[in-house]
Design a protein around this motif. Structure first.
Motif, PDB file in Angstrom:
ATOM      1  N   GLY A 191     -15.497  -1.183  -6.829  1.00  0.00           N
ATOM      2  CA  GLY A 191     -14.501  -2.026  -6.170  1.00  0.00           C
ATOM      3  C   GLY A 191     -13.255  -1.257  -5.783  1.00  0.00           C
ATOM      4  N   ILE A 192     -12.793  -0.365  -6.652  1.00  0.00           N
ATOM      5  CA  ILE A 192     -11.587   0.430  -6.386  1.00  0.00           C
ATOM      6  C   ILE A 192     -11.840   1.442  -5.269  1.00  0.00           C
ATOM      7  N   MET A 193     -13.041   2.012  -5.236  1.00  0.00           N
ATOM      8  CA  MET A 193     -13.370   3.032  -4.241  1.00  0.00           C
ATOM      9  C   MET A 193     -13.324   2.477  -2.816  1.00  0.00           C
ATOM     10  N   LEU A 194     -13.681   1.214  -2.654  1.00  0.00           N
ATOM     11  CA  LEU A 194     -13.761   0.627  -1.313  1.00  0.00           C
ATOM     12  C   LEU A 194     -12.420   0.649  -0.572  1.00  0.00           C
ATOM     13  N   PRO A 195     -11.336   0.049  -1.081  1.00  0.00           N
ATOM     14  CA  PRO A 195     -10.066   0.115  -0.350  1.00  0.00           C
ATOM     15  C   PRO A 195      -9.452   1.515  -0.354  1.00  0.00           C
ATOM     16  N   LEU A 196      -9.707   2.274  -1.421  1.00  0.00           N
ATOM     17  CA  LEU A 196      -9.173   3.641  -1.485  1.00  0.00           C
ATOM     18  C   LEU A 196      -9.708   4.482  -0.333  1.00  0.00           C
ATOM     19  N   MET A 197     -11.005   4.396  -0.091  1.00  0.00           N
ATOM     20  CA  MET A 197     -11.608   5.173   1.000  1.00  0.00           C
ATOM     21  C   MET A 197     -11.203   4.624   2.367  1.00  0.00           C
ATOM     22  N   CYS A 198     -11.027   3.310   2.448  1.00  0.00           N
ATOM     23  CA  CYS A 198     -10.530   2.730   3.705  1.00  0.00           C
ATOM     24  C   CYS A 198      -9.144   3.291   4.034  1.00  0.00           C
ATOM     25  N   TYR A 199      -8.312   3.424   2.997  1.00  0.00           N
ATOM     26  CA  TYR A 199      -6.964   3.960   3.187  1.00  0.00           C
ATOM     27  C   TYR A 199      -7.009   5.449   3.554  1.00  0.00           C
ATOM     28  N   ILE A 200      -7.808   6.212   2.827  1.00  0.00           N
ATOM     29  CA  ILE A 200      -7.908   7.655   3.078  1.00  0.00           C
ATOM     30  C   ILE A 200      -8.431   7.935   4.485  1.00  0.00           C
ATOM     31  N   LEU A 201      -9.420   7.155   4.909  1.00  0.00           N
ATOM     32  CA  LEU A 201     -10.035   7.362   6.222  1.00  0.00           C
ATOM     33  C   LEU A 201      -9.292   6.635   7.343  1.00  0.00           C
ATOM     34  N   GLN A 202      -8.157   6.009   6.996  1.00  0.00           N
ATOM     35  CA  GLN A 202      -7.272   5.354   7.966  1.00  0.00           C
ATOM     36  C   GLN A 202      -7.993   4.271   8.779  1.00  0.00           C
ATOM     37  N   PHE A 203      -8.694   3.430   8.059  1.00  0.00           N
ATOM     38  CA  PHE A 203      -9.308   2.277   8.705  1.00  0.00           C
ATOM     39  C   PHE A 203      -8.208   1.323   9.175  1.00  0.00           C
ATOM     40  N   PRO A 204      -8.515   0.434  10.119  1.00  0.00           N
ATOM     41  CA  PRO A 204      -7.508  -0.550  10.551  1.00  0.00           C
ATOM     42  C   PRO A 204      -6.943  -1.308   9.353  1.00  0.00           C
ATOM     43  N   MET A 205      -5.670  -1.672   9.433  1.00  0.00           N
ATOM     44  CA  MET A 205      -4.986  -2.305   8.314  1.00  0.00           C
ATOM     45  C   MET A 205      -5.695  -3.583   7.864  1.00  0.00           C
ATOM     46  N   ALA A 206      -6.211  -4.345   8.818  1.00  0.00           N
ATOM     47  CA  ALA A 206      -6.884  -5.603   8.469  1.00  0.00           C
ATOM     48  C   ALA A 206      -8.118  -5.346   7.598  1.00  0.00           C
ATOM     49  N   ILE A 207      -8.863  -4.294   7.912  1.00  0.00           N
ATOM     50  CA  ILE A 207     -10.056  -3.943   7.139  1.00  0.00           C
ATOM     51  C   ILE A 207      -9.650  -3.430   5.760  1.00  0.00           C
TER      52      ILE A 207
END
Length: 197
Positions: free
Chosen positions: A153-169
């Motif tokens: 669960g923690i890895m999911l938003p962490l990787m979204c942040y690192i990979l600069q996914f859209p803020m909504a995602i």
């Protein structure tokens, strides 16, 4: 109105209590009364075996995948007044909430790990894959499923942040992570007290 309807349909899709149904059909057992009392695949495996657990996992993943994939296809046709990333994140979270708090079992559901992975598989494939990878890598270190699930669960938003996914995602993934941690609160207490198995 269309947005509300699609969110509601996603919630109801996620609400299908697969672990409860499968153990009831295969073993005649109410999964809520045995083991940890949770309807997720981990408790299903403890109570009803690997076959029932795998079936539960597949359906729980599908409960997240299906509404998101359908929503990706329908987005342009629905002409919604909300951007696509926000819409898909809302659909994903709705499916997860349905699984976690199913109205079919008095709003007592699972912990949302498989449904979360399914819901974000097409929205954030690399972060989702990273979450799955960390789950299996940690298997070498610990047999405690709750630790691996929380790490996923923690890895999911962490990787979204690192990979600069859209803020909504990224925000959607963060909400999913928080929901997963909330659903594991009893496990966390047992981990603190060195009682988790």
């Amino acid at each position: 109105m269309i947005l509300i309807i699609t969110i509601l349909i996603s919630f109801l899709c996620g609400s299908i209590p697969s672990g409860y149904i499968i153990t009831k059909k295969m073993c005649g057992i109410d999964i809520r009364t045995v083991g940890s009392g949770n309807i997720g695949s981990t408790n299903v495996k403890r109570v009803a075996g690997s076959k029932a657990s795998i079936i539960t996992q597949i359906i729980d993943v599908a409960k997240g995948v299906t509404p998101v994939v359908v929503s990706i296809y329908l987005y342009d046709k629905l002409a919604l007044q909300v951007d696509k990333d926000t819409f898909l994140s809302m659909i994903a979270i709705s499916a997860i909430l349905g699984h976690n708090y199913t109205p079919f079992l008095k709003f007592k559901g699972g912990k949302g790990v498989n449904t979360t992975l399914g819901a974000f598989f097409f929205i954030a494939p690399i972060p989702t894959a990273a979450g799955i990878a960390i789950h299996f890598l940690l298997k070498v270190i610990t047999s405690i499923v709750s630790i691996r699930s929380i790490a996923t669960g923690i890895m999911l938003p962490l990787m979204c942040y690192i990979l600069q996914f859209p803020m909504a995602i990224t925000n959607g993934a963060l909400i999913a992570c928080v929901l997963m941690i909330i659903r594991h609160k009893d496990n966390i207490v047992r981990l603190i007290n060195n009682q988790e198995i």
